[in-house]
Design a protein around this motif. Structure first.
Motif, mmCIF file in Angstrom:
data_model
loop_
_atom_site.group_PDB
_atom_site.id
_atom_site.type_symbol
_atom_site.label_atom_id
_atom_site.label_comp_id
_atom_site.label_asym_id
_atom_site.label_seq_id
_atom_site.Cartn_x
_atom_site.Cartn_y
_atom_site.Cartn_z
ATOM 1 N N ILE A 97 19.535 12.224 -12.441
ATOM 2 C CA ILE A 97 18.430 12.290 -11.484
ATOM 3 C C ILE A 97 17.980 10.863 -11.178
ATOM 4 C CG2 ILE A 97 15.974 12.846 -11.200
ATOM 5 C CD1 ILE A 97 16.364 15.478 -12.309
ATOM 6 N N ALA A 98 17.752 10.594 -9.897
ATOM 7 C CA ALA A 98 17.155 9.326 -9.489
ATOM 8 C C ALA A 98 15.968 9.648 -8.594
ATOM 9 C CB ALA A 98 18.149 8.451 -8.744
ATOM 10 N N ILE A 99 14.891 8.916 -8.812
ATOM 11 C CA ILE A 99 13.693 9.057 -7.990
ATOM 12 C C ILE A 99 13.413 7.694 -7.373
ATOM 13 C CG2 ILE A 99 11.248 9.662 -7.944
ATOM 14 C CD1 ILE A 99 11.743 11.211 -10.605
ATOM 15 N N ILE A 100 13.431 7.632 -6.061
ATOM 16 C CA ILE A 100 13.132 6.381 -5.362
ATOM 17 C C ILE A 100 11.691 6.475 -4.880
ATOM 18 C CG2 ILE A 100 13.708 4.906 -3.410
ATOM 19 C CD1 ILE A 100 16.592 5.981 -3.623
ATOM 20 N N THR A 101 10.826 5.669 -5.491
ATOM 21 C CA THR A 101 9.414 5.696 -5.100
ATOM 22 C C THR A 101 9.148 4.767 -3.925
ATOM 23 O OG1 THR A 101 8.730 3.943 -6.630
ATOM 24 C CG2 THR A 101 8.699 6.205 -7.472
ATOM 25 N N SER A 102 10.073 3.870 -3.662
ATOM 26 C CA SER A 102 9.923 2.957 -2.533
ATOM 27 C C SER A 102 11.273 2.366 -2.195
ATOM 28 C CB SER A 102 8.934 1.845 -2.871
ATOM 29 O OG SER A 102 9.378 1.124 -4.003
ATOM 30 N N SER A 157 7.851 10.338 -22.346
ATOM 31 C CA SER A 157 8.389 9.108 -22.911
ATOM 32 C C SER A 157 9.295 8.424 -21.892
ATOM 33 C CB SER A 157 9.186 9.445 -24.184
ATOM 34 O OG SER A 157 9.698 8.273 -24.740
ATOM 35 N N CYS A 158 9.132 7.123 -21.720
ATOM 36 C CA CYS A 158 9.922 6.371 -20.747
ATOM 37 C C CYS A 158 9.882 4.894 -21.104
ATOM 38 C CB CYS A 158 9.379 6.593 -19.333
ATOM 39 S SG CYS A 158 7.656 6.106 -19.131
ATOM 40 N N GLU A 159 10.681 4.112 -20.379
ATOM 41 C CA GLU A 159 10.704 2.666 -20.578
ATOM 42 C C GLU A 159 10.924 2.002 -19.233
ATOM 43 O OE1 GLU A 159 9.746 -0.338 -21.834
ATOM 44 O OE2 GLU A 159 10.152 0.738 -23.708
ATOM 45 N N THR A 160 10.546 0.736 -19.141
ATOM 46 C CA THR A 160 10.764 -0.037 -17.911
ATOM 47 C C THR A 160 11.827 -1.104 -18.153
ATOM 48 O OG1 THR A 160 8.981 -1.583 -18.473
ATOM 49 C CG2 THR A 160 8.417 0.277 -17.045
ATOM 50 N N PHE A 161 12.488 -1.476 -17.071
ATOM 51 C CA PHE A 161 13.463 -2.565 -17.093
ATOM 52 C C PHE A 161 13.328 -3.306 -15.773
ATOM 53 C CE2 PHE A 161 17.685 -4.434 -16.459
ATOM 54 C CZ PHE A 161 17.895 -5.034 -17.694
ATOM 55 N N HIS A 162 12.909 -4.577 -15.842
ATOM 56 C CA HIS A 162 12.731 -5.396 -14.639
ATOM 57 C C HIS A 162 12.773 -6.856 -15.044
ATOM 58 C CE1 HIS A 162 8.596 -5.720 -16.068
ATOM 59 N NE2 HIS A 162 8.488 -4.397 -15.993
ATOM 60 N N SER A 163 12.530 -7.756 -14.112
ATOM 61 C CA SER A 163 12.698 -9.189 -14.373
ATOM 62 C C SER A 163 11.787 -9.722 -15.484
ATOM 63 C CB SER A 163 12.488 -9.995 -13.094
ATOM 64 O OG SER A 163 11.176 -9.813 -12.604
ATOM 65 N N LYS A 164 10.665 -9.072 -15.733
ATOM 66 C CA LYS A 164 9.771 -9.517 -16.810
ATOM 67 C C LYS A 164 9.992 -8.726 -18.097
ATOM 68 C CE LYS A 164 6.175 -11.283 -13.789
ATOM 69 N NZ LYS A 164 4.786 -11.179 -13.369
ATOM 70 N N LEU A 192 0.835 -1.200 0.000
ATOM 71 C CA LEU A 192 0.000 0.000 0.000
ATOM 72 C C LEU A 192 0.874 1.257 0.000
ATOM 73 C CD1 LEU A 192 -2.931 1.170 0.323
ATOM 74 C CD2 LEU A 192 -2.497 1.137 2.775
ATOM 75 N N LEU A 193 1.900 1.271 0.836
ATOM 76 C CA LEU A 193 2.798 2.421 0.911
ATOM 77 C C LEU A 193 3.628 2.575 -0.359
ATOM 78 C CD1 LEU A 193 4.089 2.069 4.579
ATOM 79 C CD2 LEU A 193 2.547 3.820 3.689
ATOM 80 N N TYR A 194 4.193 1.481 -0.824
ATOM 81 C CA TYR A 194 5.077 1.542 -1.981
ATOM 82 C C TYR A 194 4.336 1.866 -3.273
ATOM 83 C CZ TYR A 194 8.952 -0.475 0.694
ATOM 84 O OH TYR A 194 9.960 -0.697 1.591
ATOM 85 N N ASN A 195 3.069 1.555 -3.329
ATOM 86 C CA ASN A 195 2.298 1.758 -4.555
ATOM 87 C C ASN A 195 1.325 2.931 -4.466
ATOM 88 O OD1 ASN A 195 3.602 -0.467 -5.615
ATOM 89 N ND2 ASN A 195 1.955 -1.878 -5.134
ATOM 90 N N CYS A 246 11.449 1.497 -8.279
ATOM 91 C CA CYS A 246 10.194 1.025 -7.672
ATOM 92 C C CYS A 246 10.464 -0.318 -7.001
ATOM 93 C CB CYS A 246 9.119 0.849 -8.739
ATOM 94 S SG CYS A 246 8.837 2.314 -9.757
ATOM 95 N N SER A 247 9.477 -0.848 -6.301
ATOM 96 C CA SER A 247 9.631 -2.150 -5.653
ATOM 97 C C SER A 247 8.780 -3.251 -6.277
ATOM 98 C CB SER A 247 9.295 -2.052 -4.165
ATOM 99 O OG SER A 247 10.318 -1.384 -3.486
ATOM 100 N N PHE A 248 7.742 -2.877 -7.009
ATOM 101 C CA PHE A 248 6.856 -3.888 -7.577
ATOM 102 C C PHE A 248 6.695 -3.660 -9.082
ATOM 103 C CE2 PHE A 248 5.547 -3.518 -3.114
ATOM 104 C CZ PHE A 248 5.625 -4.849 -2.722
#
Length: 194
Positions: free
Chosen positions: A133-138, A91-98, A45-48, A72-74
């Motif tokens: 710049i880095a933004i830590i959302t969680s 414009s952006c992109e994601t990079f994670h295990s999936k 709930l907090l992280y999202n 992010c964490s999730f």
């Protein structure tokens, strides 16, 4: 949040306020299992928190940067943030295990991608010196994770000024975790809390 937090306060003392003890017992103790689920639900709930998406957008709109890393964490939040930013013409992109195509990292390095949203996949082992710049959302209360994430933007590049934003929900356990993980870091006294 308050309901979950109060449940934790009420039952956590049974496990001597030891989270590792709680995890061990959660495999066979139904109260421990329930309490661990509540801990996980509170953290998610907090992280999202949806308000964080709005704050990320504000940061991106109000700061000049070469490249931006968003942590992010999730995975669901990662993808939801990407969709939110795209819907707001960012414009952006994601990079994670999936979604771990290394071409994404190369495109970020070359500047084709200016904003990269990740779920722990780039916490360690990636040299991305153009990121300013880095933004830590969680984040957890682990100092090491914060150091690793900050390290992604602190690589020396002539003339670069790096900025690190930690987003948190004030008045919650997340704020305590943030203060805890920043205590041992140089510059902690220079933090601006908003």
């Amino acid at each position: 949040y308050d309901k979950l937090h109060n449940f934790i306060l009420k039952h956590f003392k049974t496990f001597h306020y030891d989270y590792n003890n709680l995890i061990k017992k959660s495999f066979r103790d139904p109260v421990a299992k329930q309490l661990k689920l509540v801990f996980d639900k509170r953290k998610k709930l907090l992280y999202n928190a949806s308000r964080k998406k709005i704050e990320v957008l504000k940061i991106l709109n109000n700061n000049n940067f070469e490249r931006c890393l968003v942590f992010c964490s999730f995975i669901e939040y990662c993808e939801g943030l990407k969709e939110y930013l795209l819907n707001n013409n960012i414009s952006c992109e994601t990079f994670h295990s999936k979604n771990n195509n290394l071409q994404i990292i190369e495109d970020f390095r070359s500047g084709k991608i200016k904003i990269l949203i990740s779920c722990k996949s780039i916490n360690e082992g990636f040299n991305l010196p153009a990121a300013d710049i880095a933004i830590i959302t969680s984040g957890t209360k682990e100092e090491r994770e914060t150091i690793q994430r900050a390290g992604r933007i602190l690589r020396f590049v002539e003339g670069k000024v790096a900025k690190l934003f930690n987003l948190y929900c004030s008045g919650t356990k997340e704020f305590d975790w943030l203060r805890e993980r920043l205590k041992g870091l140089d510059g902690y006294r220079n933090c601006v809390w908003r």
